[in-house]
Design an enzyme around this catalytic site. Structure first.
Site, PDB file in Angstrom:
ATOM      1  N   PHE A  13       0.827  -1.213   0.000  1.00 18.04           N
ATOM      2  CA  PHE A  13       0.000   0.000   0.000  1.00 18.04           C
ATOM      3  C   PHE A  13       0.867   1.271   0.000  1.00 18.04           C
ATOM      4  CE2 PHE A  13      -2.003   2.786   3.423  1.00 18.04           C
ATOM      5  CZ  PHE A  13      -2.601   3.646   2.516  1.00 18.04           C
ATOM      6  N   THR A  37       1.717  -9.556   1.067  1.00 23.15           N
ATOM      7  CA  THR A  37       0.518  -8.702   1.090  1.00 23.15           C
ATOM      8  C   THR A  37       0.537  -7.673  -0.039  1.00 23.15           C
ATOM      9  OG1 THR A  37       1.603  -7.247   2.684  1.00 23.15           O
ATOM     10  CG2 THR A  37       0.115  -8.907   3.581  1.00 23.15           C
ATOM     11  N   ASP A  58      12.456 -12.543  -0.925  1.00 24.00           N
ATOM     12  CA  ASP A  58      12.086 -12.518   0.487  1.00 24.00           C
ATOM     13  C   ASP A  58      13.253 -11.926   1.272  1.00 24.00           C
ATOM     14  OD1 ASP A  58      11.754 -13.142   3.194  1.00 24.00           O
ATOM     15  OD2 ASP A  58      10.457 -14.840   2.688  1.00 24.00           O
ATOM     16  N   LYS A 105      25.276  -0.591   5.253  1.00 29.53           N
ATOM     17  CA  LYS A 105      26.660  -0.465   5.737  1.00 29.53           C
ATOM     18  C   LYS A 105      27.641  -0.634   4.581  1.00 29.53           C
ATOM     19  CE  LYS A 105      29.746  -3.060   8.695  1.00 29.53           C
ATOM     20  NZ  LYS A 105      29.810  -4.266   9.510  1.00 29.53           N
ATOM     21  N   ARG A 106      27.414  -1.667   3.762  1.00 30.73           N
ATOM     22  CA  ARG A 106      28.340  -1.945   2.655  1.00 30.73           C
ATOM     23  C   ARG A 106      28.320  -0.845   1.595  1.00 30.73           C
ATOM     24  NH1 ARG A 106      27.742  -3.948  -2.210  1.00 30.73           N
ATOM     25  NH2 ARG A 106      25.603  -4.655  -1.852  1.00 30.73           N
ATOM     26  N   ALA A 114      10.548   2.007   8.280  1.00 34.37           N
ATOM     27  CA  ALA A 114       9.129   2.270   8.545  1.00 34.37           C
ATOM     28  C   ALA A 114       8.786   1.641   9.883  1.00 34.37           C
ATOM     29  CB  ALA A 114       8.269   1.681   7.432  1.00 34.37           C
ATOM     30  N   TYR A 145       4.603  -8.092  16.029  1.00 33.05           N
ATOM     31  CA  TYR A 145       4.724  -6.860  15.235  1.00 33.05           C
ATOM     32  C   TYR A 145       5.341  -5.744  16.087  1.00 33.05           C
ATOM     33  CZ  TYR A 145       3.199  -3.016  12.153  1.00 33.05           C
ATOM     34  OH  TYR A 145       3.141  -1.911  11.332  1.00 33.05           O
TER      35      TYR A 145
END
Ligand code: NAD
Ligand code: UDP
Length: 314
Positions: A13, A37, A58, A105-106, A114, A145
């Protein structure tokens, strides 16, 4: 100067609106999403732009890219989805967060996380300021969460202090608008869909609990301002301070859709926060940010969006 910007969760979203804005500003945008989602239709309109790329991946697995900025939005955000697999949700705050911080970092990329108003849990300070440490049940149904987002903030600061990673933390309060999935399960999309279908409106509890709703274009503007502000790590609250009870919210949606739906009451989920309203003094002062879209204007756009889905499906 055009930047190369990674938006994780960019098919979701908020991420899809953010990606669109970043492209409009002339940047190269790489969306990484596993489509848990997220929806392909949210990013199809961006596909024609040759500065846009998408990778199905993922984020619990490492990712090697060369980028200038990272907006880390990947994480299921609706209670229904984040509780579906709580272990995976905790991994988004830990394993995926470490992967993104390792990438920052790299490459030396600036990274914006978020985070969420859920770090305040069921708050006993109202409205919530960034200095409030929160009231989270560490073993409740929402903890995967809430605690995931809290440890993600800790990791952001650990990499900042130890490895000099350039971090930004946005604490996002309830946001709504077009591109929310029909099965999202959050309150605004549920109530609009129920109203349009003439189904019962499901209020959890007695509807006296409050939330403050921010329209997505205001949120995207706040996120971009925070990312590009030098010398401010955050956390910074981003949200619309106008507060509504859930009952008021249902009545407003019934009125605006002209629906004949009845309100019904269901059991309040465990640890559901009783009140929530951001103190946005810091965002106003440091970012010159103040949400502009009223609840009525935003709801109209969201209602029109869900209506347009109905006519597409017809
Ligand atoms: P959303 O569910 O629409 O988007 C999340 C995106 O992350 C989806 O596209 C999903 O497929 C992707 N994703 C999930 N797990 C992933 C994984 N393992 N690898 C790669 N991609 C993965 O949610 P949203 O409302 O757009 O929220 C975006 C971010 O903002 C989230 O981090 C959320 O916690 C945060 N946030 C949102 C709100 C809100 O009200 N919308 C409030 C507070 C915080
Ligand atoms: N809620 C509700 N009916 C619904 C969905 C949610 O009454 O169909 C309530 C929910 O219990 C909570 C509020 O609305 O008090 C906001 O829920 P949401 O899932 O949108 O976000 P969050 O609880 O994470 O703020």
């Amino acid at each position: 100067m055009a930047k190369t910007i990674l938006v994780t969760g960019g098919a979701g979203f908020i991420g899809s609106h953010l990606s669109k804005r970043l492209l409009e500003e002339g940047n190269n945008v790489i969306v990484v999403d596993n489509f848990f989602t997220g929806q392909k239709k949210n990013i199809v309109p961006l596909m024609d732009n040759n500065r846009f790329e998408v990778i199905r991946h993922d984020l619990c697995n490492p990712l090697f890219l060369e980028v200038d900025q990272i907006y880390n939005l990947a994480c299921p955000a609706s209670p229904v989805h984040y509780q579906y697999n709580p272990i995976k949700t905790i991994k988004m705050g830990t394993v995926a967060m470490v992967n993104m911080l390792g990438l920052a970092k790299r490459t030396g990329a600036r990274i914006l996380q978020a985070s969420t108003s859920e770090v305040y849990g069921d708050p006993d300070v109202h409205p919530q300021t960034e200095s409030y440490w929160g009231n989270v049940n560490p073993i409740g149904k929402r903890s995967c969460y809430d605690e995931g987002k809290r440890v993600a903030e800790s990791l952001m600061f650990a990499y900042h202090w130890k490895c000099d990673v350039d971090i930004r933390i946005a604490r996002i309060f309830n946001t709504y608008g077009p591109n929310m999935a029909k099965n999202d399960g959050r309150v605004i999309s549920n109530f609009i869909l129920q109203s349009l279908a003439g189904e019962d409106i499901t209020i959890f509890g007695d509807g006296s609990q409050t939330r403050s709703f921010c329209y997505v274009s205001d949120m995207v503007d706040g996120l971009i301002r925070l990312m590009n502000k030098d010398g401010l790590t955050g956390p910074v609250n981003l949200g619309n301070p106008r507060e509504f009870s859930i009952l008021e919210c249902a009545k407003q949606i019934i009125k605006m859709t002209g629906s004949k739906s009845k309100i019904i009451y269901k059991e309040l989920p465990e640890d559901d926060p009783k009140q929530r309203k951001p103190d946005i003094t810091l965002a106003k002062k440091e970012l010159g940010w103040n949400p502009e879209i009223t609840f009525e204007e935003g709801l109209k756009k969201a209602i029109d969006y869900f209506k347009s889905l109905e006519s597409e499906e017809a």
